[in-house]
Design an enzyme around this catalytic site. Structure first.
Site, PDB file in Angstrom:
ATOM      1  N   ASP A  47      34.865  59.262  42.133  1.00  0.00           N
ATOM      2  CA  ASP A  47      35.082  59.377  43.583  1.00  0.00           C
ATOM      3  C   ASP A  47      36.553  59.639  43.932  1.00  0.00           C
ATOM      4  O   ASP A  47      36.940  59.527  45.095  1.00  0.00           O
ATOM      5  CB  ASP A  47      34.590  58.108  44.296  1.00  0.00           C
ATOM      6  CG  ASP A  47      35.418  56.893  43.915  1.00  0.00           C
ATOM      7  OD1 ASP A  47      36.285  57.003  43.012  1.00  0.00           O
ATOM      8  OD2 ASP A  47      35.222  55.832  44.537  1.00  0.00           O
ATOM      9  N   LYS A 200      67.004  73.769  68.720  1.00  0.00           N
ATOM     10  CA  LYS A 200      65.623  74.002  68.255  1.00  0.00           C
ATOM     11  C   LYS A 200      64.665  73.082  69.003  1.00  0.00           C
ATOM     12  O   LYS A 200      64.983  71.923  69.246  1.00  0.00           O
ATOM     13  CB  LYS A 200      65.557  73.718  66.749  1.00  0.00           C
ATOM     14  CG  LYS A 200      64.151  73.637  66.155  1.00  0.00           C
ATOM     15  CD  LYS A 200      64.202  73.431  64.633  1.00  0.00           C
ATOM     16  CE  LYS A 200      63.411  72.227  64.193  1.00  0.00           C
ATOM     17  NZ  LYS A 200      63.406  72.012  62.737  1.00  0.00           N
ATOM     18  N   GLY A 232      59.162  76.576  56.077  1.00  0.00           N
ATOM     19  CA  GLY A 232      60.245  77.558  55.995  1.00  0.00           C
ATOM     20  C   GLY A 232      60.624  78.121  57.362  1.00  0.00           C
ATOM     21  O   GLY A 232      61.618  78.819  57.489  1.00  0.00           O
TER      22      GLY A 232
HETATM   23  C1  R5P Z   1      63.131  68.599  60.905  1.00  0.00           C
HETATM   24  O1  R5P Z   1      63.706  67.952  61.758  1.00  0.00           O
HETATM   25  C2  R5P Z   1      63.653  68.762  59.517  1.00  0.00           C
HETATM   26  O2  R5P Z   1      65.002  68.418  59.411  1.00  0.00           O
HETATM   27  C3  R5P Z   1      63.422  70.159  58.995  1.00  0.00           C
HETATM   28  O3  R5P Z   1      64.164  71.060  59.801  1.00  0.00           O
HETATM   29  C4  R5P Z   1      61.980  70.539  59.067  1.00  0.00           C
HETATM   30  O4  R5P Z   1      61.190  69.537  58.479  1.00  0.00           O
HETATM   31  C5  R5P Z   1      61.730  71.854  58.367  1.00  0.00           C
HETATM   32  O5  R5P Z   1      60.388  72.148  58.447  1.00  0.00           O
HETATM   33  P1  R5P Z   1      59.866  73.642  58.424  1.00  0.00           P
HETATM   34  O6  R5P Z   1      60.394  74.270  57.153  1.00  0.00           O
HETATM   35  O7  R5P Z   1      58.375  73.493  58.422  1.00  0.00           O
HETATM   36  O8  R5P Z   1      60.377  74.314  59.637  1.00  0.00           O
END
Ligand code: R5P
Length: 309
Positions: A47, A200, A232
């Site tokens: 399982d 961001k 990414g």
């Molecule tokens: C978020 O605050 C982290 O510091 C990274 O920027 C984030 O986890 C990156 O994730 P992704 O590659 O999915 O954009």
């Protein structure tokens, strides 16, 4: 009559044990420090329950269990918890969990309604498993350290990265979000470089928007620095925005190469020169633009251990 003191009372040995995510790193550390690598068998019942067994009794030796809780995060976390419990029950004196990449650390606050604070729960689970110390690298935020009662050593990767980058008067270190500002500031200071931050936001899970840059990037060599590259998106969008704003070239540093889905392909095709990362998460072959910096020496240094002569 003085009590009899055995050889074992005088010398505590340390054994290195690996979970499935970090075998290469654990072998490397054991080789580097001349510490015994102790095998752990990790099997599954029908399982999918895990069955974990150490190769032998620990005889009051210390154990360092190496396991990044990277994808599949829940599997690797459960393996780690079971390995700690197994080491304690097999007579280990002190158990250190060396978690180079600490999964769930991004969920360090109640950022949406009716949700958990997952990093705090993971800390509680680790403590309940009996672990005595945690060593980790570049935690997403310091909040997670505060969720533990036991000691947490959070290794700063900035000196490692600063040594891997060529200083230049044209360099600007860029944080891709406000949350990573202090990391970028430390790197900029080490490199004597200027600093910029991208604004961001996330309206949807796993997607981000970037609209403005605080700082001057036109005609400059930009170096994005972040803790994680998962999808990414963050690094690719940051690179595109910097280029759109006149950056001469864009490189990136990312501590933890989570690299889910097609992230490698996306990063390889983004307007990015070099990407410097670490072996906190084991990878297969990566495209030529990736440079992987070995974290073993900094881990050993943080533990106060030195390479075998
Ligand atoms: C978020 O605050 C982290 O510091 C990274 O920027 C984030 O986890 C990156 O994730 P992704 O590659 O999915 O954009």
């Amino acid at each position: 009559m003085s009590p009899t003191i055995s050889y074992r009372d005088l010398e505590i040995m340390t054994k290195i044990i690996a979970g499935n995510s970090s075998k290469k790193l654990a072998h490397g550390l054991s080789e580097y420090l001349g510490m015994e690598y102790l095998d752990a068998q990790i099997e599954r019942f029908a399982d999918q329950e895990l069955r974990v067994q150490l190769a032998k009794h620990m005889h009051k030796d210390d154990a360092i269990i190496v396991q990044s809780t990277c994808k599949p995060a829940n599997e690797h976390l459960m393996e780690l918890l079971l390995l700690v419990d197994a080491a304690k029950r097999a007579g280990a004196r002190e158990v250190t969990a060396l978690i180079p990449y600490f999964g769930y650390s991004r969920q360090d606050r109640a950022s949406y309604e009716w949700g958990p604070v997952s990093a705090r729960l993971v800390a509680t689970l680790l403590e309940a498993s009996g672990v005595d110390h945690i060593i980790t690298l570049d935690l997403h935020s310091h909040e997670t350290e505060g969720f533990f009662k036991i000691g947490v050593q959070n290794i700063d990767p900035i000196p490692l990265f600063a040594a891997a980058v060529k200083k230049s008067a044209n360099l600007v270190v860029v944080s891709p979000d406000v949350g990573g500002f202090m990391r970028a500031k430390r790197l900029a200071e080490s490199l004597d470089a200027d600093l910029a931050t991208i604004n961001k936001s996330r309206s949807k899970h796993n997607q981000c928007q970037m609209d403005s840059i605080i700082g001057e990037v036109t005609g400059r060599d930009c170096l994005i620095v972040d803790d994680i590259a998962d999808t990414g998106e963050t690094i690719c969008k940051a690179a595109a925005l910097l280029k759109d704003n006149g950056a001469l070239k864009v490189d990136a540093i990312v501590t933890h190469p989570v690299l889910s889905g097609d992230a490698v392909h996306k990063l390889d095709n983004a307007p990015l020169g070099q990407i410097i990362t670490t072996n906190s998460i084991e990878q297969g072959a990566l495209p030529a633009k990736f440079t992987v910096v070995d974290i073993i020496p900094v881990i050993a240094g943080a533990m106060g251990c030195f390479p075998r002569a």
